[in-house]
Write an enzyme that holds these catalytic residues in place. Structure first.
Site, PDB file in Angstrom:
ATOM      1  N   LYS A 232       2.417  38.512  17.390  1.00 37.68           N
ATOM      2  CA  LYS A 232       3.922  38.225  17.103  1.00 37.68           C
ATOM      3  C   LYS A 232       4.245  38.333  15.697  1.00 37.68           C
ATOM      4  O   LYS A 232       5.284  38.537  14.999  1.00 37.68           O
ATOM      5  CB  LYS A 232       4.040  36.674  17.556  1.00 37.68           C
ATOM      6  CG  LYS A 232       3.963  36.534  19.217  1.00 37.68           C
ATOM      7  CD  LYS A 232       5.434  35.876  19.643  1.00 37.68           C
ATOM      8  CE  LYS A 232       5.435  35.954  20.971  1.00 37.68           C
ATOM      9  NZ  LYS A 232       5.327  34.736  21.885  1.00 37.68           N
TER      10      LYS A 232
ATOM     11  N   LYS B 260       1.659  45.269  29.259  1.00 37.98           N
ATOM     12  CA  LYS B 260       1.801  44.130  30.072  1.00 37.98           C
ATOM     13  C   LYS B 260       3.298  43.988  30.368  1.00 37.98           C
ATOM     14  O   LYS B 260       4.099  44.225  29.321  1.00 37.98           O
ATOM     15  CB  LYS B 260       1.254  42.907  29.397  1.00 37.98           C
ATOM     16  CG  LYS B 260       0.790  41.642  30.148  1.00 37.98           C
ATOM     17  CD  LYS B 260       0.834  40.490  29.147  1.00 37.98           C
ATOM     18  CE  LYS B 260       1.812  40.309  28.566  1.00 37.98           C
ATOM     19  NZ  LYS B 260       2.261  38.746  27.900  1.00 37.98           N
TER      20      LYS B 260
ATOM     21  N   LYS C 231       8.964  39.949  29.337  1.00 38.80           N
ATOM     22  CA  LYS C 231      10.579  39.806  29.010  1.00 38.80           C
ATOM     23  C   LYS C 231      10.907  40.393  27.744  1.00 38.80           C
ATOM     24  O   LYS C 231      11.932  41.413  27.465  1.00 38.80           O
ATOM     25  CB  LYS C 231      11.024  38.414  29.088  1.00 38.80           C
ATOM     26  CG  LYS C 231      10.033  37.416  28.899  1.00 38.80           C
ATOM     27  CD  LYS C 231      10.210  35.728  29.295  1.00 38.80           C
ATOM     28  CE  LYS C 231       9.024  34.971  28.899  1.00 38.80           C
ATOM     29  NZ  LYS C 231       9.315  33.694  30.179  1.00 38.80           N
TER      30      LYS C 231
HETATM   31  P1  TYM Z   1       4.623  32.511  28.976  1.00 41.69           P
HETATM   32  O1  TYM Z   1       5.957  31.804  29.183  1.00 41.69           O
HETATM   33  O2  TYM Z   1       4.778  33.715  28.214  1.00 41.69           O
HETATM   34  O3  TYM Z   1       4.089  32.869  30.505  1.00 41.69           O
HETATM   35  C1  TYM Z   1       4.147  32.136  31.499  1.00 41.69           C
HETATM   36  C2  TYM Z   1       2.762  32.465  32.688  1.00 41.69           C
HETATM   37  O4  TYM Z   1       3.033  33.695  33.132  1.00 41.69           O
HETATM   38  C3  TYM Z   1       1.934  34.474  32.580  1.00 41.69           C
HETATM   39  N1  TYM Z   1       2.371  36.028  32.546  1.00 41.69           N
HETATM   40  C4  TYM Z   1       1.742  36.853  33.094  1.00 41.69           C
HETATM   41  N2  TYM Z   1       0.564  37.012  33.917  1.00 41.69           N
HETATM   42  C5  TYM Z   1       0.398  38.281  34.593  1.00 41.69           C
HETATM   43  N3  TYM Z   1       0.957  39.223  34.241  1.00 41.69           N
HETATM   44  C6  TYM Z   1       2.016  39.289  33.158  1.00 41.69           C
HETATM   45  N4  TYM Z   1       2.580  40.378  32.740  1.00 41.69           N
HETATM   46  C7  TYM Z   1       2.315  38.308  32.694  1.00 41.69           C
HETATM   47  N5  TYM Z   1       3.343  37.664  31.878  1.00 41.69           N
HETATM   48  C8  TYM Z   1       3.198  36.355  31.730  1.00 41.69           C
HETATM   49  C9  TYM Z   1       1.405  33.815  31.548  1.00 41.69           C
HETATM   50  O5  TYM Z   1       0.062  34.121  31.275  1.00 41.69           O
HETATM   51  C10 TYM Z   1       1.726  32.341  31.663  1.00 41.69           C
HETATM   52  O6  TYM Z   1       0.609  31.838  32.577  1.00 41.69           O
HETATM   53  N6  TYM Z   1       1.902  29.857  26.008  1.00 41.69           N
HETATM   54  C11 TYM Z   1       2.354  29.875  27.168  1.00 41.69           C
HETATM   55  C12 TYM Z   1       3.022  28.523  27.793  1.00 41.69           C
HETATM   56  C13 TYM Z   1       2.239  27.173  27.617  1.00 41.69           C
HETATM   57  C14 TYM Z   1       1.187  26.933  28.322  1.00 41.69           C
HETATM   58  C15 TYM Z   1       1.094  25.586  27.864  1.00 41.69           C
HETATM   59  C16 TYM Z   1       0.453  27.398  29.526  1.00 41.69           C
HETATM   60  C17 TYM Z   1       2.533  26.236  26.719  1.00 41.69           C
HETATM   61  N7  TYM Z   1       1.800  25.225  26.967  1.00 41.69           N
HETATM   62  C18 TYM Z   1      -0.077  24.803  28.541  1.00 41.69           C
HETATM   63  C19 TYM Z   1      -0.476  26.694  30.000  1.00 41.69           C
HETATM   64  C20 TYM Z   1      -0.864  25.488  29.367  1.00 41.69           C
HETATM   65  C21 TYM Z   1       3.411  31.068  27.163  1.00 41.69           C
HETATM   66  O7  TYM Z   1       3.910  31.228  26.488  1.00 41.69           O
HETATM   67  O8  TYM Z   1       3.457  31.414  28.798  1.00 41.69           O
END
Ligand code: TYM
Length: 326
Positions: free
Chosen positions: A111, A191, A194
């Site tokens: 990032k 990957k 969004k």
């Molecule tokens: P975020 O919002 O980027 O994504 C949410 C979940 O979707 C999964 N994901 C994917 N899995 C497979 N293939 C993909 N292309 C793909 N894109 C996204 C992510 O791995 C995630 O599980 N930091 C985290 C949010 C968070 C969180 C937490 C998660 C904040 N606090 C505590 C677990 C526990 C995030 O930005 O996810």
């Protein structure tokens, strides 16, 4: 039942990577774990966003997750900023976190590179807030995609450091991966994400899905319909694995290898199957969108439930720290 915690950012269209990598697993866990799901709006502040859209996107994320199967009777769904203890515990965990470890986090490095104009302290501290999310509920199981595994390992380290310094308060959490931990984007290189715009959104209408797939990258070596393709090198084939029947997989694999089918036929079947999975989700989403008071009530009740646990754990944490609590 073991307690599970996971979160998702309210940053725009949730996509089939989120669905296959996380949300679908969440929906499948409801009867086996005590589940907490959090829309992490505080995490979303670390990159530039439109303030006029944030509240709407947050509630939309609640509705999409419910439409994908998160039944609020079986789990707690809430918004991170509604439970102030997340930020409070983050500060406390900051005090057991070496700066060097945060600087080495892959997401921070990526990032910082993609947003060089906005390398803020929140971005640096992001994994500590994530650790606070999980530890505040003593979460043991954390269902995520593979891009989050480093953050979960980091959370486990933070819990260890806290426990070693102040006594055993937190359990050690484990990441739980789905069978689709890293869904590739339609560009076939990155990957699905969004921010890269290489995604199929859960809410995309059928014609948009067909259009997006029509231009999606396939096996880079196959230039014409008459070339034999190599399914294992084809991103479209990898998506078939999550949506198609074994018979269809066989048809795709054989047809691709002997050039018996063209990419458009193969993409057409995939489009039909994705649309068949998303249509009932989109119908439930439309119902929830028609009355957003349902989502509002769910997160109000969710925050109240989450708050009770968060307050109790914070009392334990403050006791361990030796703070004067009056
Ligand atoms: P975020 O919002 O980027 O994504 C949410 C979940 O979707 C999964 N994901 C994917 N899995 C497979 N293939 C993909 N292309 C793909 N894109 C996204 C992510 O791995 C995630 O599980 N930091 C985290 C949010 C968070 C969180 C937490 C998660 C904040 N606090 C505590 C677990 C526990 C995030 O930005 O996810």
């Amino acid at each position: 039942m073991k307690r599970s915690f996971s979160g998702i950012q309210p940053t725009g269209d949730l996509h089939i990577g989120n669905y296959l990598g996380a949300i679908k697993t969440w929906a499948d866990m409801l009867d086996r774990y005590e589940c907490f799901f959090c829309i992490v709006d505080l995490h979303a502040l670390t990159i530039k966003y439109d303030t006029s859209l944030m509240a709407q996107r947050t509630l939309d994320a609640v509705a999409v997750n419910m439409a994908c199967g998160l039944d609020p009777k079986k789990c707690t769904i809430f918004i991170q900023s509604h439970v102030k203890e997340h930020a409070e515990l983050c500060w406390i965990l900051d005090s057991v976190t070496p700066m060097g470890e945060l600087g080495r986090m892959t997401q921070f490095k990526e990032k910082s590179k993609s947003h060089p104009e906005n390398v803020n302290v929140g971005l640096f501290n992001y994994p500590v807030l994530q650790a606070a999310d999980i530890l505040l509920y003593k979460g043991e199981v954390v269902p995520v995609g593979d891009d989050q595994v480093q953050h979960i390992e980091f959370s486990r380290e933070v819990a260890r450091k806290f426990n070693a310094a102040y006594g055993p308060v937190f359990p050690e959490c484990q990441a739980l991966l789905s069978n689709a931990p890293r869904v590739m984007g339609l560009d076939g290189v990155n990957k699905m994400s969004k921010s890269l715009g290489n995604h199929i959104a859960i809410a995309d209408p059928a014609d948009v899905i067909r259009k997006k797939l029509a231009t999606a990258k396939t096996d880079p070596a196959r230039k014409r319909r008459t070339d034999p393709g190599e399914p294992t090198k084809c991103n479209i084939y990898s998506l078939h694995q999550f949506f198609s029947t074994p018979e269809q997989m066989q048809w795709v694999e054989e047809g691709c290898r002997n050039a018996g089918i063209g990419c458009l036929d193969c993409k057409g079947v995939l489009a039909d199957n994705i649309i068949a999975v998303l249509t009932p989700i989109q119908a439930r989403y439309a119902e929830l969108k028609a009355d957003m008071n349902i989502a509002r009530r769910v997160v109000a009740e969710g925050a109240a439930r989450a708050q009770r646990i968060a307050s109790a754990v914070m009392a334990e944490v403050k006791d361990a720290l030796g703070l004067y609590t009056g």
